[in-house]
Design an enzyme around this catalytic site. Sequence first.
Site, PDB file in Angstrom:
ATOM      1  N   ILE A   1       0.618  -1.231   0.026  1.00 17.94           N
ATOM      2  CA  ILE A   1       0.008   0.094   0.106  1.00 17.94           C
ATOM      3  C   ILE A   1       0.935   1.179   0.039  1.00 17.94           C
ATOM      4  O   ILE A   1       0.298   2.300   0.131  1.00 17.94           O
ATOM      5  CB  ILE A   1      -1.019  -0.005   1.163  1.00 17.94           C
ATOM      6  N   GLY A   2       2.245   1.124   0.094  1.00 16.74           N
ATOM      7  CA  GLY A   2       2.996   2.364  -0.128  1.00 16.74           C
ATOM      8  C   GLY A   2       4.600   1.989  -0.177  1.00 16.74           C
ATOM      9  O   GLY A   2       4.795   0.743   0.395  1.00 16.74           O
TER      10      GLY A   2
ATOM     11  N   GLY B   1       8.518   3.974   0.621  1.00 18.88           N
ATOM     12  CA  GLY B   1       9.442   4.938   1.066  1.00 18.88           C
ATOM     13  C   GLY B   1      10.785   4.639   1.270  1.00 18.88           C
ATOM     14  O   GLY B   1      11.230   3.732   0.607  1.00 18.88           O
ATOM     15  N   GLY B   2      11.488   5.650   1.553  1.00 23.89           N
ATOM     16  CA  GLY B   2      13.084   5.675   1.537  1.00 23.89           C
ATOM     17  C   GLY B   2      13.375   4.419   2.427  1.00 23.89           C
ATOM     18  O   GLY B   2      14.610   3.927   2.091  1.00 23.89           O
TER      19      GLY B   2
ATOM     20  N   GLY C   1      11.444   1.612   3.583  1.00 18.32           N
ATOM     21  CA  GLY C   1      10.778   0.370   3.512  1.00 18.32           C
ATOM     22  C   GLY C   1       9.574   0.446   2.577  1.00 18.32           C
ATOM     23  O   GLY C   1       9.283   1.498   2.315  1.00 18.32           O
TER      24      GLY C   1
ATOM     25  N   VAL D   1       5.610  -0.680   2.586  1.00 13.96           N
ATOM     26  CA  VAL D   1       4.277  -0.795   3.760  1.00 13.96           C
ATOM     27  C   VAL D   1       3.346  -1.710   2.991  1.00 13.96           C
ATOM     28  O   VAL D   1       2.798  -1.626   1.892  1.00 13.96           O
ATOM     29  CB  VAL D   1       3.727   0.513   4.104  1.00 13.96           C
TER      30      VAL D   1
ATOM     31  N   LYS E   1       5.192  -2.299   8.108  1.00 17.60           N
ATOM     32  CA  LYS E   1       6.561  -1.653   7.450  1.00 17.60           C
ATOM     33  C   LYS E   1       7.774  -2.541   7.298  1.00 17.60           C
ATOM     34  O   LYS E   1       8.255  -2.835   8.381  1.00 17.60           O
ATOM     35  CB  LYS E   1       6.726  -0.066   8.012  1.00 17.60           C
TER      36      LYS E   1
ATOM     37  N   ASP F   1      10.669  15.008   9.747  1.00 15.73           N
ATOM     38  CA  ASP F   1      10.337  14.710   8.485  1.00 15.73           C
ATOM     39  C   ASP F   1       8.711  14.667   8.240  1.00 15.73           C
ATOM     40  O   ASP F   1       7.892  14.075   7.679  1.00 15.73           O
ATOM     41  CB  ASP F   1      10.714  13.163   8.139  1.00 15.73           C
TER      42      ASP F   1
END
Length: 903
Positions: free
Chosen positions: A607-608, A610-611, A613, A615, A629, A729
């Site tokens: 579902i997503g 990122g830098g 890992g 998700v 994650k 962040d």
Amino acid sequence: MMSLLQKPVSMFLQVLFFLLLMCFPSFLAFPPNSSATSFGAARYAVAEGNEEAEALLKWKASLDDNHSQSVLSSWVGSSPCKWLGITCDNSGSVADFSLPHFRLRGTLHSFHFSSFPNLLTLNLRNNSLYGTIPLEIGLLTSLNVLYLDKNNLTDLIPSSIENLRNLSFLNIAENNLSGSVPREIGQLESLVFLGLSFNNLSGSLPPEMNNLTHLMTLRLSLNNFTGHLPRDLCLGGLLVNFTAVRNHFSGPIPKSLRNCTSLFRVRLEWNQLTGNISEDFGLYPNLNYMDLSHNNLYGALTWKWGGFHNLASLKLSNNNISGEIPSELGKAPELQMIDLSSNLLKGTIPKELGQLKALYNLTLHNNHLSGVVPFEIQMLSQLRALNLASNNLGGSITKQLGECSNLLQLNLSHNKFIGSIPSEIGFLHFLEDLDLSGNVLVGEIPSEIGQLKQLETMNLSHNKLSGLIPTAFVDLVSLTAVDISYNELEGPIPKIKGFNEAPLEAFMNNSGLCGNASGLKPCTLLTSRRRSSKIVILILFPLLGSLLLLLTMVECLYFLRRTSRERISFLREQQSPLSLAAWGYEEEMLHETIIQATNNFNSNNCIGKGGYGIVYRAMLPTGQVVAVKKLHPSRDGELMDLKTFRNEIRMLIDIRHRNIVKLYGFCSLIEHSFLVYEFIERGSLKMNLSSEEQAMDLDWNRRLNVVKGVANALSYLHHDCSPPIIHRDISSSNVLLDLEYEAHVSDFGTARLLMPDSTNWTSFAGTFGYTAPELAYTMRVNEKCDVYSFGVLTMEVIMGMHPGDLISSLSASAFSSSSCSQINQHALFKDVIDQRIPLPENRVAEGVVSIIKIAFACLLANPQSRPTMRQVASELIARWPSLPKSFSAVTLEDLMPQTTVKG
């Protein structure tokens, strides 16, 4: 010898061929269908390619800024087929011109449309194009796809659009187009997709739109349309997606919709549509989402509303619907949300609703419902929000409500409930909002409510509650708003923020409350032996109860360790994340469970990204949905950043705040390393703002609440944690929205404890576009870096997009005159905010102006001049000041700080 002769012979033959061609042109008169045909076509294609290249280069030169020129730096030479965004057909002619999401700035007036006779696709969506859509666009007679949405185009839709007879996809939504829809649009009978949403279009839709019988998607939302909806919308039987939210449509529901079995999504809320809901709608086997709220529909809900076996959301609030709630709704197994509030419904709540295993929101307030709440409600294990307020419900509050373990909001106010408050409500460990006001509840407040560590608002006013407020209420650490007025309560109020900062109105008309709150008398020592013995009893029994509870918990923990399935069940309870923080056997159990729940981290569950890992969405054996994650491994197979991983755990394991994502467990084994979080349903704020339909649901009230939620989270991290925590962040990607659009700050992988003797970092962490300017030349960090990021985020929420270059102009120290010259300080604020939703009005407009002023102060270049997050959070809960001028007249200059704010 032969090789020496070959070269002059070859040259001789070439010269002879040239002379024959010059003297006898008929020499090369090839027969039809020979290779000469392709030769001529190729020569024509080269010439045409040159014309197309010249036209494209001319348009490139007309673009306004260096960014646009830089994006199109590959546009050189005379062969456009290799340029960015250009695809050619077999003849070398431009067939596809697609440059979406590149922030190109300019107009279409220098675009030579006649140079592209074979163009099939023109996609310039989500750029910064302005000006009008030229009449010459009608020259693209071969065009099949035209996407100009998400720009700043103005004026009318050109009537020449009728020439685009091959057009299948037309999307000009999210611009500033005005005037009425031209009748010529009815000539586009091949249209499959038509998007006109989020403009300033007005007037009635032309009757010629009834010719568009091949439409599958029609989007008309957020304009100023009047009159009737097209009568024959689904005459072709193909319509799948139909949205016309927030217009001024009146009259009946189109008759063609009655038998439109292809419908999947229908949103007609916030209009003035009329009609009998039992007659104007048929059976829709594919329907997934229907919202007809805020109209003038009448009639009764019939049995057929239970026949929508794919229906997930049914919203019919604020109409004149009468009759009873049909028990057949319990036969719609996919229903997740039911909102029938503010109608004329009567009768009882059907027990069959307890069969809806996926239901997470049941909203029935402001009707004439009677009877009791059926105990079958306990079967709704996924229920997050239950609002039955302002009805005629009676009897005792069913104790089975305590079985709805995922409830976040419970509102039973303004009914006729009697008896005592069931202690089982204390089992709703995730409950955030509780409203039982305006009933006839008696007896003492159960001490078990003190277990609701997530509770933020509690309203028990206007009942007949008596006795002392339970001492266990000191554990309600998240409580921010309370009202216990108009009861028969006595004694001291708990010494917690929620009670101490409540206004006098929250306590008035009771028997004798005292304590350290505005308007209350201080509590005096009670010397009476009778009173003393009573206090001893009141203290002793809770202590004994707590001791018994503690012993029970120890015994349960011992028992829970015996089987992995029972340990998984303990994970679901989520009461003590510390119990999952052991690096050992518990991790192996958790690892096995997550591997099965994600199908070995199958991409279908992603579902997503990122830098740090990826998700995944995972459903545990208990039925609970969580987010996992999975951390990126390094080349040697070990965790890429173990420090970051443990840092995130250390931060979140002790954090308990409604606006901060909750950590349930973690694993750090050789095979995989991952974190297990609560699942936040609506995804990131960035995703919601970038989607047309989702952004439309983010009205101004919800956006103001999102900003408040992030501010409260940062204030908690900076000022209520010891030592303080800097997130590092804050961005729209790291703010998640739940089903009620409440904000949850996530991704603490880059966070760190703010130690007094450690202010420098050795590496950059954060998201470009949100980081404070001082980080460009130093790695010195304090909490004011988060303040700056919050300012950027707030502007993004109000503008609907990242503020981009506007930031550099606004962040100059104290907004000097030189910095103001970089922007048009006299620009109207109403032209800067998100144009996809109507302008805010009244108190909401005051809130939007106040919030953007705070955002500007957070963007000051000097960190010391920015406010603290505690100051920001306090400003956001204060009453909005009145506007000195109308909202439409407010300029950017009016919003800029006049003085420096010391943090």
